[in-house]
Design a protein around this motif. Structure first.
Motif, PDB file in Angstrom:
ATOM      1  N   LEU A   1      -5.846   5.047   1.899  1.00  0.00           N
ATOM      2  CA  LEU A   1      -4.724   5.255   2.818  1.00  0.00           C
ATOM      3  C   LEU A   1      -4.893   6.538   3.621  1.00  0.00           C
ATOM      4  CD1 LEU A   1      -1.603   4.126   0.773  1.00  0.00           C
ATOM      5  CD2 LEU A   1      -2.609   3.051   2.771  1.00  0.00           C
TER       6      LEU A   1
ATOM      7  N   PHE B   1      -6.370   3.358  -3.946  1.00  0.00           N
ATOM      8  CA  PHE B   1      -5.549   3.070  -2.776  1.00  0.00           C
ATOM      9  C   PHE B   1      -5.181   4.348  -2.032  1.00  0.00           C
ATOM     10  CE2 PHE B   1      -4.781  -0.472  -5.693  1.00  0.00           C
ATOM     11  CZ  PHE B   1      -5.041  -1.548  -4.864  1.00  0.00           C
TER      12      PHE B   1
ATOM     13  N   ASP C   1      -0.064   4.238  -3.398  1.00  0.00           N
ATOM     14  CA  ASP C   1      -0.866   5.413  -3.053  1.00  0.00           C
ATOM     15  C   ASP C   1      -0.957   6.417  -4.184  1.00  0.00           C
ATOM     16  OD1 ASP C   1       1.711   6.273  -3.041  1.00  0.00           O
ATOM     17  OD2 ASP C   1       1.730   7.020  -0.981  1.00  0.00           O
TER      18      ASP C   1
ATOM     19  N   LEU D   1       0.815  -1.207   0.000  1.00  0.00           N
ATOM     20  CA  LEU D   1       0.000   0.000   0.000  1.00  0.00           C
ATOM     21  C   LEU D   1       0.848   1.256   0.000  1.00  0.00           C
ATOM     22  CD1 LEU D   1      -2.734  -1.064   2.584  1.00  0.00           C
ATOM     23  CD2 LEU D   1      -2.895  -1.097   0.100  1.00  0.00           C
TER      24      LEU D   1
END
Length: 635
Positions: free
Chosen positions: A363, A359, A354, A350
């Motif tokens: 996040l 994602f 980003d 992850l």
């Protein structure tokens, strides 16, 4: 919930933004290496002029929507034009920077003057709104990007010059979503992300266009220096992260009973060493400001893998006999540590995903929720210590039955919403069970519901502003690569080549020019597969850039399907086609409220009526005067 957000949310937001400004992503160049773009004293004077203007424009507390409204009656076009003239023609480029400085000043003042906090927050918001309007209304994009957004400026603080900083850096540090979400700012980020704007080697304070940006020659783009481009670095990091995960999956699913290291394990531990050295190097260069959630997460993962490797080495050197009990024990313990890190390996992806919107927005939500959790854990810690001391005191009165482990386990189960009442029924009756009921009520009913409320508030705040939050995250990721770039880019695990193959044997004695050429040759070899791809991409983009320039469009223009026949359709009001005239007559006026339009129309009717009455009165007076003259003449 609204009361909680009013009393605590804005204060927490201001503190986080001010802390984030000091908590830089990577250290910018020192003030000795990068000179300020303009005289520091003059920039400070411009900021003071703008501060005075904002204080006069917003003399009292206003609702935030009144300030942020696109057709605001407070932040009018005249106010924006006045702000643009604060620096005159000579210092016009630093106005946006000074507006962000004023925003920071107002937020600092709000922390020290709580009685005027709401008013000062309104003024800080006004600074950001004006900055956004100036960025989006500027027609000269080249001047906006190079002079207003990317040039570094400084102000005077306690008689000393602050570290030079650009608008893009200050906006990310302060987390000013309005400025970050403006079109000009995002275009600047895209140019930096694609490598169309690069830092000048001779003057680090300037950003210049990539000289071969419109060069369609494939071979001109085969340059190892292009590995400084954030997009290429990020792609390579994602590739190695997936490779790292594949190696780990192969190792954990093929346990070696003999305890010997195979090829996959050797590569896995070598990459771990490279990542660990990279983290330590950045901590040494940046200092404590580099330490964040993901850094601690990665460092924990690498340390667990290091422990696994050490245990494997202990197993190998313990005995040459494969059937040795101690060797099997250490070998099994090594694999246990390795298996324990599996969730961390997958979550680590992850960190590098980003830059993709899905994602990235997720996040941001997780990051804010983790911050909100600090409030819950602070309260929980105090409650736990109090109740644990009470239970321990009851335990000490009974010398025959030590139940310390039972107490800790029961309290932990309560936190996980699985209380064990039977364990406390016979504990110091009746005080033990009563106290345990109170503990469960406080933890499960009060504290956990506070945590749920905080999570819900965080999710609503972020999900309602997901696009701007993602753009802020993307901008922060871009600046991590360009804010303080390395002269020679060796991405882990290639940093092992730099450390053991270049720095240790050559850097300390080789002339700088020769050492630089050697680095370029090495980077050209190790990055050659990627450079072959990037050269094709850049040559293709160069042809698109040339076509856009030929058509008089911006370099990053992408023609959409509705634009194919747009040039053949005429909407000119003066042309033969009256479609434009029809549209102009029927379109609503969304810039002004309907009530205001009706009042304006009524005022116009009153004005026309007044003029008509005045004309009639004038005619009557003139008629009366003529009649009087005639009567006097007849006499």
């Amino acid at each position: 919930m609204s009361l909680w957000k009013t009393l605590f949310g804005k204060r927490r937001s201001a503190i986080n933004q001010l802390y984030a400004e000091g908590h830089r992503l990577l250290p910018a160049y020192s003030s000795d290496e990068v000179p300020a773009g303009m005289p520091v004293k003059q920039v400070t004077k411009v900021a003071l002029r703008l501060k005075y203007q904002i204080e006069q424009v917003i003399p009292c507390e206003l609702d935030e929507s009144v300030i942020t409204n696109p057709n605001s009656s407070v932040i009018t076009k005249d106010v924006i034009r006045t702000a643009e003239r604060a620096g005159g023609e000579e210092y016009r480029a630093c106005v946006i920077f000074c507006l962000l400085v004023c925003s920071k000043w107002f937020k600092l003042q709000a922390l020290s003057e709580l009685w005027d906090a709401s008013l000062l927050e309104c003024r800080a918001t006004a600074c950001e709104v004006i900055a956004k309007h100036i960025i989006e209304s500027e027609k000269d994009e080249d001047w906006l990007i190079k002079e207003a957004l990317l040039k570094r400026y400084s102000i005077l603080r306690k008689g000393e010059q602050t570290a030079p900083m650009s608008v893009v850096e200050r906006a990310v540090d302060m987390h000013t979503l309005r400025v970050i979400g403006s079109s000009g700012y995002q275009k600047c980020m895209r140019y930096l992300w694609k490598g169309w704007l690069v830092q000048d080697d001779r003057d680090p304070s300037r950003f210049i266009e990539y000289k071969d940006k419109d060069n369609t020659s494939y071979w001109s783009h085969l340059n190892p220096d292009r590995m400084r481009v954030p997009m290429y670095q990020n792609s390579l990091l994602i590739f190695f992260s997936f490779l790292y995960l594949v190696l780990y999956t192969a190792v954990i699913n093929t346990v070696n009973p003999t305890g010997d290291l195979d090829v996959a394990e050797g590569i896995l531990y070598t990459m771990t060493l490279a990542y660990l050295l990279d983290e330590l190097n950045k901590i040494l260069k940046v200092g404590r400001y580099y330490i964040g959630f993901w850094n601690v997460f990665n460092f924990t993962l690498y340390m667990l893998l290091a422990v696994s490797f050490i245990l494997r080495m202990v197993a190998l050197i313990h005995s040459s006999n494969v059937d040795d009990t101690e060797r099997r024990h250490f070998n099994q313990l090594s694999y246990d540590f390795l298996a324990f890190t599996a969730p961390m390996f997958w979550m680590r992806l992850l960190l590098f995903l980003d830059t993709y919107r899905f994602f990235g927005a997720m996040l941001v939500v997780l990051k804010v929720m983790m911050k909100e959790s600090l409030i819950f854990f602070a309260l929980l810690f105090v409650v736990l210590i109090g109740f644990l001391q009470a239970f321990m005191g009851m335990d000490n009165t009974d010398f025959d039955i030590p139940v310390t482990g039972t107490i800790i386990k029961g309290m932990a189960n309560s936190i996980m919403q699985s209380p064990d009442f039977e364990a406390f029924e016979g504990f110091a009756p009746p005080f033990g069970i009563i106290l345990y009921y109170i503990f469960n009520f406080v933890v499960m009913i009060i504290l956990l519901n506070i945590l749920i409320a905080l999570y819900n508030s965080s999710y609503e705040d972020i999900s309602g502003n997901a696009d701007d939050e993602f753009m802020a995250l993307f901008s922060a990721r871009t600046l991590q690569y360009v804010r303080a770039p390395d002269e020679n880019v060796f991405i882990p695990p290639f940093n092992l080549i730099e450390v053991f193959g270049l720095i240790l044997p050559f850097e300390w004695w080789m002339p700088s020019n020769t050492y630089e050429r050697l680095n370029n040759y090495i980077m050209g070899v190790i990055y050659s597969p990627l450079l072959l791809i990037t050269a094709y991409i850049e040559a293709r983009d160069a042809r698109q850039i040339r076509w856009n320039r030929h058509c008089g469009e911006a370099d990053d223009t992408v023609h959409q399907e509705w634009e194919e026949l747009a040039a053949e359709v005429s909407f000119d009001i003066t042309g033969t086609d009256d479609w434009g005239e029809i549209v102009q007559k029927t379109k609503p006026n969304v810039e002004v409220p309907t009530a205001v339009l009706e009042i304006r129309e009524l005022k116009e009717q009153v004005r026309v009526l007044t003029e008509s009455i005045q004309t009639l009165e004038a005619r009557q007076r003139s008629t009366s005067a003529v009649n009087g003259d005639l009567s006097n003449g007849s006499r």
